[in-house]
Scaffold this motif. Structure first.
Motif, PDB file in Angstrom:
ATOM      1  N   GLY A  61      49.853  50.786  44.038  1.00  0.00           N
ATOM      2  CA  GLY A  61      48.750  49.363  42.618  1.00  0.00           C
ATOM      3  C   GLY A  61      47.989  49.631  43.161  1.00  0.00           C
ATOM      4  O   GLY A  61      47.043  49.987  44.320  1.00  0.00           O
ATOM      5  N   TRP A  62      46.755  49.683  42.523  1.00  0.00           N
ATOM      6  CA  TRP A  62      44.628  49.360  42.709  1.00  0.00           C
ATOM      7  C   TRP A  62      44.651  48.500  42.554  1.00  0.00           C
ATOM      8  O   TRP A  62      45.824  46.842  41.971  1.00  0.00           O
ATOM      9  N   PRO A  63      43.174  47.443  42.834  1.00  0.00           N
ATOM     10  CA  PRO A  63      43.457  45.985  42.120  1.00  0.00           C
ATOM     11  C   PRO A  63      43.168  45.570  40.827  1.00  0.00           C
ATOM     12  O   PRO A  63      42.668  46.608  40.171  1.00  0.00           O
ATOM     13  N   HIS A  64      43.423  44.388  40.488  1.00  0.00           N
ATOM     14  CA  HIS A  64      43.480  44.425  39.165  1.00  0.00           C
ATOM     15  C   HIS A  64      42.149  44.190  38.792  1.00  0.00           C
ATOM     16  O   HIS A  64      41.992  43.744  39.048  1.00  0.00           O
ATOM     17  N   SER A  65      41.875  44.249  37.430  1.00  0.00           N
ATOM     18  CA  SER A  65      40.521  44.530  37.089  1.00  0.00           C
ATOM     19  C   SER A  65      39.902  42.861  37.179  1.00  0.00           C
ATOM     20  O   SER A  65      38.604  42.391  37.231  1.00  0.00           O
ATOM     21  N   LYS A  66      40.864  42.141  37.127  1.00  0.00           N
ATOM     22  CA  LYS A  66      40.086  40.744  36.687  1.00  0.00           C
ATOM     23  C   LYS A  66      40.518  40.021  38.074  1.00  0.00           C
ATOM     24  O   LYS A  66      40.676  38.422  38.573  1.00  0.00           O
ATOM     25  N   ALA A  67      40.960  41.224  39.637  1.00  0.00           N
ATOM     26  CA  ALA A  67      41.760  39.776  40.609  1.00  0.00           C
ATOM     27  C   ALA A  67      39.756  39.248  41.464  1.00  0.00           C
ATOM     28  O   ALA A  67      39.081  39.829  41.241  1.00  0.00           O
ATOM     29  N   GLY A  68      40.157  38.267  41.289  1.00  0.00           N
ATOM     30  CA  GLY A  68      39.325  37.548  42.134  1.00  0.00           C
ATOM     31  C   GLY A  68      38.073  36.416  40.864  1.00  0.00           C
ATOM     32  O   GLY A  68      37.995  35.691  41.314  1.00  0.00           O
ATOM     33  N   ALA A  69      38.757  36.705  39.785  1.00  0.00           N
ATOM     34  CA  ALA A  69      38.270  36.171  38.849  1.00  0.00           C
ATOM     35  C   ALA A  69      39.467  35.224  38.103  1.00  0.00           C
ATOM     36  O   ALA A  69      39.402  34.041  38.218  1.00  0.00           O
ATOM     37  N   GLU A  70      40.210  36.107  37.337  1.00  0.00           N
ATOM     38  CA  GLU A  70      41.084  35.188  37.086  1.00  0.00           C
ATOM     39  C   GLU A  70      42.744  35.324  37.542  1.00  0.00           C
ATOM     40  O   GLU A  70      43.709  34.345  37.399  1.00  0.00           O
ATOM     41  N   TYR A  71      42.476  36.087  38.533  1.00  0.00           N
ATOM     42  CA  TYR A  71      43.900  36.170  39.673  1.00  0.00           C
ATOM     43  C   TYR A  71      42.928  35.921  41.287  1.00  0.00           C
ATOM     44  O   TYR A  71      41.657  35.906  41.153  1.00  0.00           O
ATOM     45  N   PRO A  72      43.625  35.854  41.806  1.00  0.00           N
ATOM     46  CA  PRO A  72      43.932  35.782  43.101  1.00  0.00           C
ATOM     47  C   PRO A  72      43.244  36.724  43.721  1.00  0.00           C
ATOM     48  O   PRO A  72      43.527  38.134  43.048  1.00  0.00           O
ATOM     49  N   HIS A  73      42.610  37.502  45.636  1.00  0.00           N
ATOM     50  CA  HIS A  73      41.158  38.709  45.462  1.00  0.00           C
ATOM     51  C   HIS A  73      42.697  39.904  45.371  1.00  0.00           C
ATOM     52  O   HIS A  73      42.044  41.116  45.564  1.00  0.00           O
ATOM     53  N   ASP A  74      43.554  39.839  45.683  1.00  0.00           N
ATOM     54  CA  ASP A  74      44.429  40.681  46.117  1.00  0.00           C
ATOM     55  C   ASP A  74      45.331  40.705  45.190  1.00  0.00           C
ATOM     56  O   ASP A  74      46.584  41.432  45.014  1.00  0.00           O
ATOM     57  N   GLU A  75      45.430  40.141  43.645  1.00  0.00           N
ATOM     58  CA  GLU A  75      45.987  40.799  42.665  1.00  0.00           C
ATOM     59  C   GLU A  75      46.300  42.595  43.016  1.00  0.00           C
ATOM     60  O   GLU A  75      45.432  42.722  42.875  1.00  0.00           O
ATOM     61  N   MET A  76      47.224  42.812  42.549  1.00  0.00           N
ATOM     62  CA  MET A  76      47.466  44.184  42.321  1.00  0.00           C
ATOM     63  C   MET A  76      48.070  44.784  40.901  1.00  0.00           C
ATOM     64  O   MET A  76      48.176  43.730  40.288  1.00  0.00           O
ATOM     65  N   SER A  77      47.720  45.939  39.754  1.00  0.00           N
ATOM     66  CA  SER A  77      47.854  46.446  39.167  1.00  0.00           C
ATOM     67  C   SER A  77      48.526  47.800  38.997  1.00  0.00           C
ATOM     68  O   SER A  77      47.999  48.212  40.142  1.00  0.00           O
ATOM     69  N   PHE A  78      49.734  48.216  38.182  1.00  0.00           N
ATOM     70  CA  PHE A  78      50.155  49.660  38.379  1.00  0.00           C
ATOM     71  C   PHE A  78      50.266  48.842  36.881  1.00  0.00           C
ATOM     72  O   PHE A  78      51.238  49.300  36.493  1.00  0.00           O
ATOM     73  N   ARG A  79      49.462  50.144  35.996  1.00  0.00           N
ATOM     74  CA  ARG A  79      49.309  50.130  34.327  1.00  0.00           C
ATOM     75  C   ARG A  79      49.050  51.448  34.224  1.00  0.00           C
ATOM     76  O   ARG A  79      47.946  51.865  34.400  1.00  0.00           O
TER      77      ARG A  79
END
Length: 166
Positions: free
Chosen positions: A81-99
């Motif tokens: 995964g990679w950092p979610h585009s909204k990590a730290g805003a709408e999601y926790p700082h460590d939120e990951m994404s795989f889209r």
């Protein structure tokens, strides 16, 4: 499926509908249209598409097998995964994404693709680090340090049938 194929050309009964070919195939198989993210023919989801289209076909919006592994949350997100585009805003700082839109005709810019394994009747997701685009080198370095650059293990897959009509 063989009986339908033996009929030859079949006119779609849903003209002007992007999904008309698939809807017609479902009608011929006596499968009720449901638009649910579940298989509509027992274990398999029936898909149909015009030969001359460039549109993509969504095969899955579900966890791949082996399901007991919980591949996405336990292996894919933490390893690839990679950092979610909204990590730290709408999601926790460590939120990951795989889209990813993963296709069977080429790797994504992150080295993923799908392949039909006819012998084992499954559709597999594959990772090849040598096909990662140079624009993703920073991400690839994180993958190397988190999980390594080998093929996915276990390799995620979805069960499939070998009946493909062309």
């Amino acid at each position: 499926m063989r009986d339908i194929r033996a009929r030859g050309w079949v006119e779609t009964n849903r003209r002007g509908n992007d999904g008309g070919v698939g809807n017609t195939l479902e009608d011929l198989l006596s499968i009720e249209e449901n638009n649910l993210p579940l298989p509509n023919a027992g274990e398999w989801e029936v898909k149909g598409q015009r030969a001359d289209t460039s549109s993509l076909t969504t095969l899955f919006h579900m966890e791949p097998s082996p399901r007991a592994v919980r591949f996405v949350p336990r292996l894919l997100l933490p390893g690839y995964g990679w950092p979610h585009s909204k990590a730290g805003a709408e999601y926790p700082h460590d939120e990951m994404s795989f889209r990813q839109t993963i296709t069977a005709n080429s790797q994504t810019d992150r080295g993923f693709m799908v392949a039909v394994n006819y012998q084992e009747e499954k559709i597999e997701v594959s990772f090849d680090h040598t096909c990662v685009d140079h624009s993703q080198c920073g991400w690839l370095d994180t993958v190397r340090s988190r999980i390594g650059l080998a093929e996915l293990e276990p390799q995620p897959y979805w069960g499939a049938t070998t009946y493909f009509i062309r």
